[in-house]
Write an enzyme that holds these catalytic residues in place. Sequence first.
Site, short mmCIF file in Angstrom:
data_model
loop_
_atom_site.label_atom_id
_atom_site.label_comp_id
_atom_site.label_asym_id
_atom_site.label_seq_id
_atom_site.Cartn_x
_atom_site.Cartn_y
_atom_site.Cartn_z
N LEU A 1 0.76 -1.22 0.08
CA LEU A 1 0.09 0.03 0.03
C LEU A 1 0.95 1.12 0.08
CD1 LEU A 1 -2.99 -1.05 2.45
CD2 LEU A 1 -2.58 -1.43 -0.06
N ASP B 1 10.89 3.48 6.00
CA ASP B 1 10.21 1.80 6.03
C ASP B 1 11.45 1.08 6.72
OD1 ASP B 1 7.93 0.22 4.77
OD2 ASP B 1 9.44 -1.00 5.48
N ILE B 2 11.32 0.01 7.46
CA ILE B 2 12.29 -0.89 7.93
C ILE B 2 13.21 -1.65 6.88
CG2 ILE B 2 11.28 -2.79 8.42
CD1 ILE B 2 12.36 -2.64 11.13
N SER B 3 12.47 -1.71 5.57
CA SER B 3 12.98 -2.46 4.44
C SER B 3 13.56 -1.55 3.46
CB SER B 3 11.88 -3.42 4.08
OG SER B 3 11.40 -4.17 4.91
N ASP C 1 13.39 2.03 11.90
CA ASP C 1 12.56 1.30 12.60
C ASP C 1 11.57 2.38 13.17
OD1 ASP C 1 10.86 -0.31 14.35
OD2 ASP C 1 12.71 -1.71 15.21
N GLY D 1 4.79 -0.03 10.60
CA GLY D 1 4.61 -0.93 11.57
C GLY D 1 4.16 -2.37 11.33
N SER E 1 -7.60 -0.69 11.36
CA SER E 1 -7.75 -1.82 10.53
C SER E 1 -9.23 -2.20 11.10
CB SER E 1 -6.76 -2.90 11.00
OG SER E 1 -7.19 -4.26 10.39
N TYR F 1 -2.92 -7.79 17.27
CA TYR F 1 -2.77 -6.51 16.20
C TYR F 1 -3.89 -5.81 16.36
CZ TYR F 1 -3.09 -5.10 11.47
OH TYR F 1 -3.25 -4.30 10.10
N LYS G 1 -4.23 -1.58 17.02
CA LYS G 1 -5.14 -0.69 16.35
C LYS G 1 -5.95 0.15 17.24
CE LYS G 1 -3.15 -1.76 12.45
NZ LYS G 1 -2.02 -0.72 11.68
#
Length: 267
Positions: free
Chosen positions: A16, A35-37, A52, A74, A112, A137, A141
Site C-alpha cells: 500500500l 520503512d524498515i525495509s 524502525d 509498523g 484496521s 494486532y 489498532k
Amino acid sequence: MARFNRLLITGAAGNLGGHLRKELAPLADHLRLSDISDMGPAAANEEIFQGDVADADLMMEITRDVDMVVHLGGQANEHTWETVLNSNIVGFYNMYEGCRKNGVRRLVWGSSNHAIGFYPREQVIDASVYPRPDTNYGVSKVFGEALAQYYWDKYGFETVSIRIGSCFPKPLDRRMLTTWLSYPDFKHLVERCLIAPRVAHTVIYGVSDNDMKLWDNHMAAHIGFRPKDNAEAYRAEIEAASPEPDPNDLFIATHGGSFAAAPHYDD
Ligand code: 15L
C-alpha cells in the site's frame, strides 16, 4: 507548486505504501519515505529514511518540516505481542511525539477492521461502536485510535484513522466480497483524508462500494469519500474457487474473518 511542501509516507516499501508513493507524488513538492525495509533508489523529489518506528530519535527526525503524514509503517498483520508492542504501540507513540513536537498538522493512518473484528456478520456498524479487537494486532489498532483521539483533544493534532478492510488488487476470498477495498478507492480515500479542510479525529472505514459491505461511513461525511468499485464483480470467480463455508465458522461469522478465527499467536 503542489498542494503540500512535504508529505511523509511511512511503510513505503509495503504494497500500500508503494502504491501511494506513486499515486500521491503530484500532491507534494517533496515526498519523504520511510520503512524498515529497503525502498530502492530515491526519485528526484524523494527523501528516503530507512529505519524502525520503534526508534524514537528517527521518528523525531523524519517528522521535521513535514506538513502531513500518511502512516502505514509498523506491523501489518498478527504477530507476537513483543513485535506488535514495539511496532504499533511504542512506534505509534514515537510517531505522535514527533508530529506534536515538530508541529505537523495531520496524520492519516492505516488502522484496521481488526479493531472491530469480533462484531458478527449480521451487524452493520458505524464509527461509534465500542471496539472489539480480534488479535494482538487489533488491540494495537485500538490503542492507536485512542492515542489519536487523545492528541486531538489535548493538543489539537488532527488524525484520520482509516479502518482498512482488505486492500488488494482484487478480492481474494468469500469474506472479501464484504471487506474489499480496491487500490483506486484507497488512493481516493487517502487523498480525501489529506485535503478535507477539517477532520479533528475521524474514524472512517476503508471499504469499496461492495453490495455486502457491513460498515457505514455516515459519521465521516466531511471526508467526501465516494468509493466506485464493487467486489460483486468478482463473485462468480471467487465462488467457483472455494467451497461454501460453514456459516458458524468465525471466518465468515465475524467481520475479522481468519484473524478472529486464529489461535492466540504467542501460544
Ligand atoms: C489487515 O489489517 C491486514 O493488514 C491485511 O493483510 C488483510 O489481512 C486485512 O486486514 C483483512 O482483514 O483482510
